[in-house]
Design an enzyme around this catalytic site. Structure first.
Site, PDB file in Angstrom:
ATOM      1  CE  LYS A   1     -21.818  29.071 -34.685  1.00 18.87           C
ATOM      2  NZ  LYS A   1     -22.323  28.355 -33.469  1.00 18.87           N
ATOM      3  N   GLY A   2     -15.330  29.761 -36.938  1.00 20.12           N
ATOM      4  CA  GLY A   2     -14.001  29.474 -36.386  1.00 20.12           C
ATOM      5  C   GLY A   2     -12.987  30.600 -36.443  1.00 20.12           C
TER       6      GLY A   2
ATOM      7  CD  GLU B   1     -11.965  28.652 -42.853  1.00 25.86           C
ATOM      8  OE1 GLU B   1     -12.407  29.226 -41.852  1.00 25.86           O
ATOM      9  OE2 GLU B   1     -12.649  27.881 -43.562  1.00 25.86           O
ATOM     10  CG  ASP B   2     -11.410  27.685 -38.527  1.00 27.45           C
ATOM     11  OD1 ASP B   2     -11.468  27.488 -39.768  1.00 27.45           O
ATOM     12  OD2 ASP B   2     -12.163  27.110 -37.718  1.00 27.45           O
TER      13      ASP B   2
ATOM     14  CG  ASP C   1      -9.495  19.023 -42.908  1.00 29.42           C
ATOM     15  OD1 ASP C   1      -8.402  18.454 -42.948  1.00 29.42           O
ATOM     16  OD2 ASP C   1     -10.527  18.438 -42.542  1.00 29.42           O
TER      17      ASP C   1
ATOM     18  CE  LYS D   1      -6.513  19.225 -38.911  1.00 23.18           C
ATOM     19  NZ  LYS D   1      -7.790  18.523 -38.669  1.00 23.18           N
TER      20      LYS D   1
ATOM     21  CG  PHE E   1     -10.685  17.463 -34.522  1.00 19.11           C
ATOM     22  CD1 PHE E   1     -11.146  17.374 -35.823  1.00 19.11           C
ATOM     23  CD2 PHE E   1     -11.289  18.358 -33.657  1.00 19.11           C
ATOM     24  CE1 PHE E   1     -12.215  18.156 -36.249  1.00 19.11           C
ATOM     25  CE2 PHE E   1     -12.348  19.139 -34.070  1.00 19.11           C
ATOM     26  CZ  PHE E   1     -12.820  19.042 -35.367  1.00 19.11           C
TER      27      PHE E   1
ATOM     28  CG  ASP F   1     -16.477  23.781 -33.306  1.00 17.21           C
ATOM     29  OD1 ASP F   1     -15.902  23.947 -34.389  1.00 17.21           O
ATOM     30  OD2 ASP F   1     -17.561  23.166 -33.201  1.00 17.21           O
TER      31      ASP F   1
ATOM     32  NE  ARG G   1     -17.453  27.731 -32.386  1.00 17.24           N
ATOM     33  CZ  ARG G   1     -17.206  27.239 -33.602  1.00 17.24           C
ATOM     34  NH1 ARG G   1     -16.052  27.439 -34.164  1.00 17.24           N
ATOM     35  NH2 ARG G   1     -18.134  26.557 -34.258  1.00 17.24           N
TER      36      ARG G   1
END
Ligand code: IMP
Length: 184
Positions: A42-43, A98-99, A102, A130, A151, A158, A164
């Site tokens: 969802k990000g 993509e948000d 990682d 990241k 984070f 989220d 969000r």
């Protein structure tokens, strides 16, 4: 707002400026072409909405959702596609939105799956990266901001489905992981 303490990392005005820069770069790179933009739910939903409205190239939009089963804030590596792309990928210029990258496991999996459908080209635009946390080699083609550890929430990202909606980007100190299985 909640028990987690959070401090602002990137303001909405800096986000808007960077999103416009990315949109300009993408518009230049794909000038005269049509792109199939695929947002990772969802990000990525807020970033994608802002990005496509700032671009000057024609695009179609679709979504994919990937779930990483396992506890904790990291992808377990056991990734399952729970909502697939509906539009035809074959022969298209695909740009995945993509948000945050990682460990790289989610995007590696999505890329490998989509490549099997023979797109004309496939690239990734990640709002955040990241880099130091990779478990598999992965380079996004367009990156909004590179982050160190921490984070991050807001602007679509989220912590346990909270935050969000926040227009700015925050780093939160959680003490413990907030990402439960299935969150992306
Ligand atoms: P990867 O497979 O480890 O690269 O995981 C990417 C996914 O993990 C992202 O799409 C996010 O949903 C989630 N994620 C990783 N780091 C963060 C963060 O700092 N804030 C919010 N979500 C994160």
């Amino acid at each position: 707002m909640s028990a987690q303490s959070k401090e602002i990392l990137v303001s909405r005005s800096d986000i808007a400026r960077r999103v416009q820069e990315l949109a300009d770069e993408i518009s230049r790179d794909y000038a005269g072409e049509e792109i199939l933009i695929i947002g990772v739910l969802k990000g990525a939903f807020i970033f994608m909405a802002d990005l496509v409205r700032s671009m000057s190239v024609s695009c179609q939009t679709d979504f994919i959702r990937a779930t990483s089963y396992g506890a904790g804030s990291e992808s377990s590596g056991n990734i399952v596609i729970t909502k697939d792309v509906d539009l035809e990928v074959k022969g298209r210029h695909v740009l995945i939105i993509e948000d945050i990258v990682d460990t790289g496991l989610t995007l590696r999996h999505i890329m490998d799956k989509l490549k099997l459908r023979q797109p004309k080209s496939i690239k990734v635009c990640a709002f955040l990266d990241k880099r130091k946390r990779r478990k598999v080699p992965f380079e996004a083609d367009y990156v909004g901001f590179t982050m160190d550890d921490g984070f991050i929430v807001g602007y679509g990202l989220d912590f346990g489905e909270q935050y969000r909606f926040l227009p700015d980007l925050y780093v939160i100190s959680t003490g413990e992981d907030g990402k439960k299985e299935g969150d992306q």
